[in-house]
Write an enzyme that holds these catalytic residues in place. Structure first.
Site, PDB file in Angstrom:
ATOM      1  N   HIS A   1      17.198  94.659  45.324  1.00 61.05           N
ATOM      2  CA  HIS A   1      18.364  93.897  44.859  1.00 61.05           C
ATOM      3  C   HIS A   1      18.269  92.472  45.402  1.00 61.05           C
ATOM      4  CE1 HIS A   1      22.563  92.532  44.714  1.00 61.05           C
ATOM      5  NE2 HIS A   1      22.773  93.480  43.826  1.00 61.05           N
TER       6      HIS A   1
ATOM      7  N   CYS B   1      20.098  91.504  39.183  1.00 60.92           N
ATOM      8  CA  CYS B   1      21.534  91.273  39.360  1.00 60.92           C
ATOM      9  C   CYS B   1      21.863  89.858  38.911  1.00 60.92           C
ATOM     10  CB  CYS B   1      21.948  91.497  40.809  1.00 60.92           C
ATOM     11  SG  CYS B   1      23.712  91.177  41.061  1.00 60.92           S
TER      12      CYS B   1
ATOM     13  N   HIS C   1      22.299  94.866  37.135  1.00 63.09           N
ATOM     14  CA  HIS C   1      23.703  94.648  37.488  1.00 63.09           C
ATOM     15  C   HIS C   1      24.157  93.469  36.641  1.00 63.09           C
ATOM     16  CE1 HIS C   1      23.511  96.278  41.924  1.00 63.09           C
ATOM     17  NE2 HIS C   1      23.307  97.217  41.024  1.00 63.09           N
TER      18      HIS C   1
ATOM     19  N   ASP D   1      28.791  95.146  36.955  1.00 60.35           N
ATOM     20  CA  ASP D   1      28.885  94.923  38.398  1.00 60.35           C
ATOM     21  C   ASP D   1      30.191  94.194  38.681  1.00 60.35           C
ATOM     22  OD1 ASP D   1      28.083  94.916  41.013  1.00 60.35           O
ATOM     23  OD2 ASP D   1      26.844  93.133  40.813  1.00 60.35           O
ATOM     24  N   HIS D   2      30.887  94.611  39.646  1.00 59.55           N
ATOM     25  CA  HIS D   2      32.177  94.022  40.029  1.00 59.55           C
ATOM     26  C   HIS D   2      33.066  93.789  38.805  1.00 59.55           C
ATOM     27  CE1 HIS D   2      30.276  92.073  43.850  1.00 59.55           C
ATOM     28  NE2 HIS D   2      29.967  93.338  43.690  1.00 59.55           N
TER      29      HIS D   2
ATOM     30  N   TYR E   1      35.142  96.607  43.019  1.00 59.57           N
ATOM     31  CA  TYR E   1      34.867  97.869  42.310  1.00 59.57           C
ATOM     32  C   TYR E   1      36.135  98.507  41.752  1.00 59.57           C
ATOM     33  CZ  TYR E   1      30.106  97.229  43.564  1.00 59.57           C
ATOM     34  OH  TYR E   1      28.854  96.697  43.643  1.00 59.57           O
TER      35      TYR E   1
HETATM   36  C1  DNO Z   1      27.463  94.546  45.796  1.00 54.69           C
HETATM   37  C2  DNO Z   1      26.213  95.299  45.586  1.00 54.69           C
HETATM   38  C3  DNO Z   1      25.286  95.240  46.780  1.00 54.69           C
HETATM   39  C4  DNO Z   1      24.131  96.179  46.563  1.00 54.69           C
HETATM   40  C5  DNO Z   1      23.137  96.224  47.686  1.00 54.69           C
HETATM   41  C6  DNO Z   1      21.919  96.970  47.238  1.00 54.69           C
HETATM   42  O1  DNO Z   1      28.402  94.735  45.114  1.00 54.69           O
HETATM   43  O2  DNO Z   1      25.592  94.938  44.430  1.00 54.69           O
HETATM   44  O3  DNO Z   1      26.000  95.607  47.909  1.00 54.69           O
HETATM   45  O4  DNO Z   1      24.591  97.468  46.415  1.00 54.69           O
HETATM   46  O5  DNO Z   1      22.784  94.980  48.101  1.00 54.69           O
HETATM   47  O6  DNO Z   1      21.187  97.385  48.338  1.00 54.69           O
END
Ligand code: DNO
Length: 389
Positions: free
Chosen positions: A233, A271, A298, A351-352, A368
């Site tokens: 990531h 991401c 993500h 994501d988020h 989340y």
């Molecule tokens: C945040 C996430 C990160 C992710 C880690 C992966 O929302 O995308 O915390 O889970 O960095 O190891």
């Protein structure tokens, strides 16, 4: 693309039954209760997987199988930690869970300075403010040499904030900066953080890169043998923080990683929000360039400001051309299918999300939320469907 959803396990306030209604089919989760560095037992993996399947999902991605801080530091005898990591991979493979996300950010995972930034429509988003970060780094942590790393105008603003800040404001800022370390993970107070930073003394980007390359050489061959995919990531935000180097922040960094240990098992978590917070990153171009290595995506957007501040925008708003990214991922899937690869599908998750409507007051991990992410998922689903027609 497979629609997935991050679920933090039985302790998550959002239930699998609720997630069913979003339309996602895959779950992204981890055994968060197991301390870093310990082996994930097969029984515990199988039990979690069965619960996920009973609810009608597949366990699509592990996020994360965490890398112990000592591996990042290159400190002490590491062989037992590498062996434990490999054993966890073996157990995950035995249970049929094959996509493994991890990060190599020293100390802090994702970092923000405001978890409740109000948008004009009344929704709330996560935000990184350059001056609050500077106030923390220079005035609260008093990190030697830190001041030179912040623009003078940002420092002026930081001093103004600090002069007016109450003890509670400062506590809140510390807690916010620490909030990226989910659940069971360690949190630090100022003295604790200083001690941890001391351990990184002398570890620059090259040293950290060498530690990552070593980790890859230790685990990727096993992953390849087992048929599991590791996917790193990116750093969030993609820049050094608190004097700590970050090495998964740019196209050059991603190129270094895939070349450090060439293998189909050495992949990337793409991401868009993390990479998108860096003015140096052309995110769609990176998606196209590295598509062959992307195992997981993500999808999230950010709006950047000139001083380095940013906030999390709507999934289709903000600075990242999300349509172009989805297009690159769909094109990659098409290539994989044409090559007859069974692993052609790329799981993605919204994501988020913002805090929207009834999200307010629910004790979810920052970012989340249920409705906020559902909105993102629905929008992304529309983009993918339209493009694939
Ligand atoms: C945040 C996430 C990160 C992710 C880690 C992966 O929302 O995308 O915390 O889970 O960095 O190891």
């Amino acid at each position: 693309m497979e629609e997935t959803w991050r679920w933090f396990g039985p302790a998550d306030d959002i239930t699998l039954a609720e997630i069913r209604q979003t339309g996602a089919t895959g779950i992204v989760t981890a055994l968060h209760e197991i301390p870093y560095g310990e082996v994930w037992p097969l029984e515990a993996i199988a039990e979690r997987k069965a619960a996920i399947e009973r609810a009608g999902f597949t366990w699509s991605v592990v996020e994360s199988l965490p890398v112990h801080e000592r591996i990042k530091l290159g400190e002490g005898p590491l062989e037992p930690l590498f062996a434990a990591y490999r054993d966890s991979l073996r157990n995950l493979a035995a249970a049929g869970v094959r996509t493994i996300c991890y990060n190599f950010m020293p100390l802090l995972d994702w970092t923000r300075t405001n978890l409740d930034y109000r948008l004009p429509n009344g929704a709330s988003a996560l935000r990184f403010d350059a001056h609050l970060y500077a106030a923390f780094d220079v005035l609260m942590l008093e990190r030697p040499g830190a001041e030179a790393e912040h623009a003078p105008a940002t420092m002026d603003e930081a001093r103004r904030w600090f002069a007016g800040a109450s003890e509670a404001d400062k506590e809140r800022l510390l807690a916010t900066i620490m909030a990226g370390l989910p659940g069971a993970f360690e949190r630090y107070d100022i003295p604790g953080l200083k001690r941890m930073l001391d351990r990184y003394e002398g570890i620059d980007a090259d040293a950290l890169r060498a530690n990552l390359a070593r980790f890859l050489r230790e685990v990727v061959p096993t992953a390849e043998e087992l048929g599991v995919w590791m996917c790193v990531h990116p750093d969030d935000p993609p820049r050094p923080l608190l004097g700590l180097p970050r090495i998964v922040s740019s196209a050059e960094d991603l190129a270094f990683i895939v070349e450090a240990c060439p293998s189909p098992a050495n992949g990337l978590t793409f991401c868009t929000g993390s990479l998108g917070a860096g003015a140096h990153n052309d995110v769609p171009a990176m998606a196209r360039r590295f598509s062959g290595h992307i195992r997981f995506a993500h999808l999230r957007n950010v709006k950047k400001e000139p001083d380095g501040s940013f906030y999390e925008a709507d999934h289709l708003g903000g600075d990242v051309d999300m349509v172009a990214v989805v297009e690159a991922l769909l094109a990659e899937e098409k290539r994989r299918r044409a090559d007859g690869r069974p692993d052609w599908i790329i799981p993605f998750r919204p994501d988020h999300g913002h805090v929207l409507l009834q999200d307010a007051g629910r004790p979810t991990h920052p970012g989340y939320t249920l409705i906020g992410r559902l909105k993102g998922l629905a929008e992304l689903r529309g983009v993918a469907l339209a493009l694939s027609r």
